[in-house]
Scaffold this active site. Structure first.
Site, mmCIF file in Angstrom:
data_model
loop_
_atom_site.group_PDB
_atom_site.id
_atom_site.type_symbol
_atom_site.label_atom_id
_atom_site.label_comp_id
_atom_site.label_asym_id
_atom_site.label_seq_id
_atom_site.Cartn_x
_atom_site.Cartn_y
_atom_site.Cartn_z
ATOM 1 N N ASP A 142 71.158 -10.799 6.312
ATOM 2 C CA ASP A 142 70.475 -9.778 5.532
ATOM 3 C C ASP A 142 71.409 -8.580 5.350
ATOM 4 O O ASP A 142 72.058 -8.146 6.298
ATOM 5 C CB ASP A 142 69.185 -9.353 6.233
ATOM 6 C CG ASP A 142 68.217 -8.676 5.271
ATOM 7 O OD1 ASP A 142 68.390 -8.813 4.047
ATOM 8 O OD2 ASP A 142 67.286 -8.010 5.751
ATOM 9 N N HIS A 197 67.419 3.147 -0.427
ATOM 10 C CA HIS A 197 66.718 2.739 0.794
ATOM 11 C C HIS A 197 67.457 3.251 2.032
ATOM 12 O O HIS A 197 66.840 3.839 2.934
ATOM 13 C CB HIS A 197 66.598 1.211 0.839
ATOM 14 C CG HIS A 197 66.075 0.679 2.131
ATOM 15 N ND1 HIS A 197 64.752 0.820 2.512
ATOM 16 C CD2 HIS A 197 66.682 0.006 3.140
ATOM 17 C CE1 HIS A 197 64.571 0.252 3.700
ATOM 18 N NE2 HIS A 197 65.726 -0.253 4.107
ATOM 19 N N GLU A 253 62.932 -7.496 -1.247
ATOM 20 C CA GLU A 253 64.336 -7.850 -1.402
ATOM 21 C C GLU A 253 64.485 -9.020 -2.368
ATOM 22 O O GLU A 253 63.544 -9.735 -2.663
ATOM 23 C CB GLU A 253 64.938 -8.288 -0.048
ATOM 24 C CG GLU A 253 64.719 -7.298 1.077
ATOM 25 C CD GLU A 253 65.562 -7.574 2.315
ATOM 26 O OE1 GLU A 253 66.463 -8.437 2.237
ATOM 27 O OE2 GLU A 253 65.310 -6.927 3.344
ATOM 28 N N ASP A 306 61.254 -9.157 3.867
ATOM 29 C CA ASP A 306 61.770 -9.031 5.232
ATOM 30 C C ASP A 306 60.782 -8.181 6.042
ATOM 31 O O ASP A 306 61.004 -6.996 6.277
ATOM 32 C CB ASP A 306 63.151 -8.357 5.145
ATOM 33 C CG ASP A 306 63.767 -8.082 6.501
ATOM 34 O OD1 ASP A 306 63.442 -8.802 7.460
ATOM 35 O OD2 ASP A 306 64.567 -7.134 6.590
ATOM 36 N N ARG A 347 58.262 -1.508 12.488
ATOM 37 C CA ARG A 347 59.090 -0.296 12.587
ATOM 38 C C ARG A 347 59.121 0.298 13.984
ATOM 39 O O ARG A 347 60.122 0.902 14.386
ATOM 40 C CB ARG A 347 58.573 0.766 11.609
ATOM 41 C CG ARG A 347 58.540 0.327 10.166
ATOM 42 C CD ARG A 347 59.911 -0.027 9.649
ATOM 43 N NE ARG A 347 59.852 -0.416 8.244
ATOM 44 C CZ ARG A 347 60.881 -0.960 7.601
ATOM 45 N NH1 ARG A 347 62.027 -1.189 8.208
ATOM 46 N NH2 ARG A 347 60.757 -1.290 6.335
ATOM 47 N N GLN A 361 61.366 -1.863 16.044
ATOM 48 C CA GLN A 361 62.725 -1.626 15.565
ATOM 49 C C GLN A 361 63.322 -0.323 16.100
ATOM 50 O O GLN A 361 64.468 -0.292 16.552
ATOM 51 C CB GLN A 361 62.721 -1.601 14.030
ATOM 52 C CG GLN A 361 64.104 -1.504 13.383
ATOM 53 C CD GLN A 361 64.029 -1.587 11.848
ATOM 54 O OE1 GLN A 361 62.964 -1.822 11.279
ATOM 55 N NE2 GLN A 361 65.161 -1.407 11.202
#
Lengths: 441, 441
Positions: A140, A147, A214, A246, A250, A253
């Site tokens: 990816d 972004h 994406e 994808d 968050r 992450q």
């Protein structure tokens, strides 16, 4: 710049009537590939080509041996035991092109092959799809500067855009096993999250579940380990493009990503469209690729006249949302955003050239995500993280609900198409995925 | 803690005499798996089990149908068209164990099956090896706190160990396509590097090429998407361990890794040992897994009495180097470092439990790297980055050459073995790889 041939003639029509309807995504100028079977019949996935509301079953077609020469070789390469397209993808541009031409002629109004093909049509409404290739590796990228900048501000307010961004097409390896086609339903991931102000994490279902809009890039002919694919060769090594969501947690992450990047925040699910629109079908929608004024020119391996002239593609991207409430009330899906892939800071040929410049071997059936495609304005953003300013400004949906991040039952639908005056719309179909409640432990 | 059975009896000997030699790595208590063919014969890769200096050819053996019951099922699962072990790996612990027992009995001194097996032996010296499974996904972890701290000091002097390190078994996805077995030769990668003090990168061959000494973890039975593997189940889902060298271009890495982690700095090559030592063979070398005093206890999904009691493995790891000069002069390889895998901050069961806790589906034949295994003292470090303090303190090799990072022609050899008084040595063979000059553009 564009390399057009008779298959791109906008005047062409098909004896498959639905391919001639205004607004169809699959006119005879498109001819996208997928791997499918008739719904409810176990086994038997096979490749097909979309035409109007039908699918031309290439396995069935191959039995009739309707073509000669390279097109016959191409059709045989499509007809592999598992149904996946890897062998055809590996066969290369000339072979893909020969099959496209043969199919275009055979599906045209007045084709003498109509009888031979008619028995190989399956209504799309009766089909179910699978991932169209064995994905050896999934990568990816992070190719939208809009972004990267907006997200960077949230994760690193003092340092939103890294100094490498305008030089390096940033990418990382992702998870192939959890990639599914449109219709994928996945459970909300559990994981470690750090509550605000806390010094120790807790174990919880993600509360900040998001999508990322994406494009996916399907590799055709790859390169041997230790060699590389040059920028101007890259176009002919890419088989085609699809849609790719994808999904991203968050909160997981934010806690896990330092220093080696996203991992469990991303690898629980990725949803792609079953359809692959070939680079040849997209040829009329090439546009110039330009650097914003004042930005550095790329290093030579990422720069060429040809790439500057037509390295970008003008593909409209749309993100829609339905919820349990909207579906119960039969509301139309909410449009969350629209943008174009032409705004990508790095284009697909650059992604391939960069990926292999160190000798990394790409293989037929590898999938590259472009990273979230956000346009230059805030409304063109390809994720809720951006659209809601990190969850601080909820969106109000047309039917009255609010959203910061995704709720259980929410369905995100990606769509894409190319359009311009005097040319039929070239569509990608959709990539829809639905969030299920977290699994009880 | 250890789950021992008759195959672990240290008194067992084999009718394959070389398996009884003192210091052999492959005594009858080991029985590691590989996929091989007789050198120079195209095609025909098949699974085998190492015994002394021989390989028992399992495809050849399967023709004789020497076993009954589950062992016969297991042997059939080994004998797949491509030779790879995925189907056998997916068959699960009971099946693996049944075959181990049957092979142990058949290879023992005095076995009535000796005649049936003798014709299926191939000298290791006559064999060439390949990657023993189709690797669906490759993940690399960062499980040594000593490595993470030392490297962190160089990349981030103000912030060497991230706040998440003691909570999260940090990992990221790697590249499966460029993994090769011992004997791999790869070209020095080209890429973007930022010269010291410069604001724009240059394109260059890597000048800071390094190795990383790791263990590889081969997944056996996986989990369905949306489910997870519990910590105490993880041991029985792992098929075995191998050696893994995660070659790294430090200059490319330093420039590219923010914010999404290493990419081209790592994906040009990874070298593994062809041999997989099964978890059952390693059972006698389990040791307690302990947190340093004052460190937080892991979250419940990463913590159990069973895991604390025996989650770590005492495996000696050794890294050696030869150069063009040393080989010309027939010098013995230089030992760069030695350590034990027992020092890993996170153990293999924790890596598997963490990887799947969000529902990510692991599959038979997936490979997990443990990350560089560096021990608590500086001499036990598993990379040149650590041993030379980022290239500032060159090593002097026994034959007089100096090294900061790897030169063209350098060969790095990883070795590993388990040993303890009263038990035969259980060895892993080696993972050797050689650096070739960068490709001319």
């Amino acid at each position: 710049m564009a390399n057009l041939n008779e298959t791109h003639d906008p005047a062409l029509t098909s004896w498959v009537e639905s391919a001639n309807q205004p607004g169809t995504e699959f006119p005879i100028q498109n001819l996208p590939f997928a791997v499918f079977r008739r719904r409810g019949q176990p086994g038997g996935f096979r490749p097909g080509v979309g035409i109007g509301e039908q699918i031309l079953d290439l396995r069935e077609l191959a039995r009739n041996k309707p073509f000669d020469g390279l097109a016959a070789v191409a059709l045989a390469a499509c007809d592999q035991p598992g149904g996946q397209l890897n062998e055809f993808m590996a066969a290369g541009q000339e072979t893909w092109s020969a099959l496209r031409l043969a199919l275009s002629r055979a599906l045209r109004t007045g084709s003498p092959l109509r009888q031979a093909l008619a028995g190989a049509l399956v209504p799309q409404a009766d089909a179910e799809f699978t991932v169209p290739a064995r994905i050896g590796d999934y990568t990816d990228f992070y190719a939208s500067i809009h972004h990267a900048t907006t997200v960077g501000k949230q994760f690193r307010p003092d340092n939103p855009l890294m100094p490498n961004y305008k030089w390096v097409p940033i990418g990382y390896h992702g998870r192939a096993s959890s990639i599914g086609v449109s219709g994928q339903r996945f459970v909300r991931p559990m994981g470690q999250v750090l509550p605000k102000g806390a010094s120790a994490p807790e174990f919880s279902a993600s509360r900040r579940l998001d999508y990322e809009t994406e494009m996916g890039v399907w590799m055709g002919q790859g390169n041997a380990l230790g060699t590389r694919i040059g920028l101007d060769d890259a176009d002919t090594r890419i088989f085609g493009l699809c849609l790719l969501n994808d999904w991203s947690a968050r909160d997981i992450q934010a806690w896990e990503y330092q220093p080696l990047g996203p991992f469990l925040a991303k690898n629980f699910a990725t949803t792609i469209s079953p359809w692959i629109v070939t680079m040849e079908a997209l040829e009329p929608f090439r546009v110039a690729w330009e650097r914003p004024e004042g930005d550095p020119q790329p290093l030579p391996y990422l720069d060429s006249p040809r790439n500057r002239e037509g390295g970008a593609y003008d593909i409209r991207l749309q993100t829609l949302l339905t919820t349990e409430k909207s579906r119960a009330g039969k509301s139309a899906p909410a449009v969350l955003s629209e943008t174009s892939f032409r705004h990508s800071y790095w284009n697909v040929a650059q992604l391939v050239a960069h990926h292999s410049v160190n000798g990394c071997n790409l293989q037929a059936g590898d999938l590259l995500g472009t990273g979230t495609q956000s346009g230059p304005t805030p409304e063109e953003a390809g994720s809720l993280l951006e659209l809601t300013s990190g969850g601080q400004k909820p969106l109000t949906l047309p039917w009255g609900e609010e959203r910061t991040f995704l709720q259980d039952g929410d369905e995100v639908i990606l769509r894409a198409w190319c359009e311009k005056p005097g040319y039929p719309r070239i569509g990608f179909g959709s990539a829809a995925g639905t969030v299920l409640p977290a699994a009880a432990d």
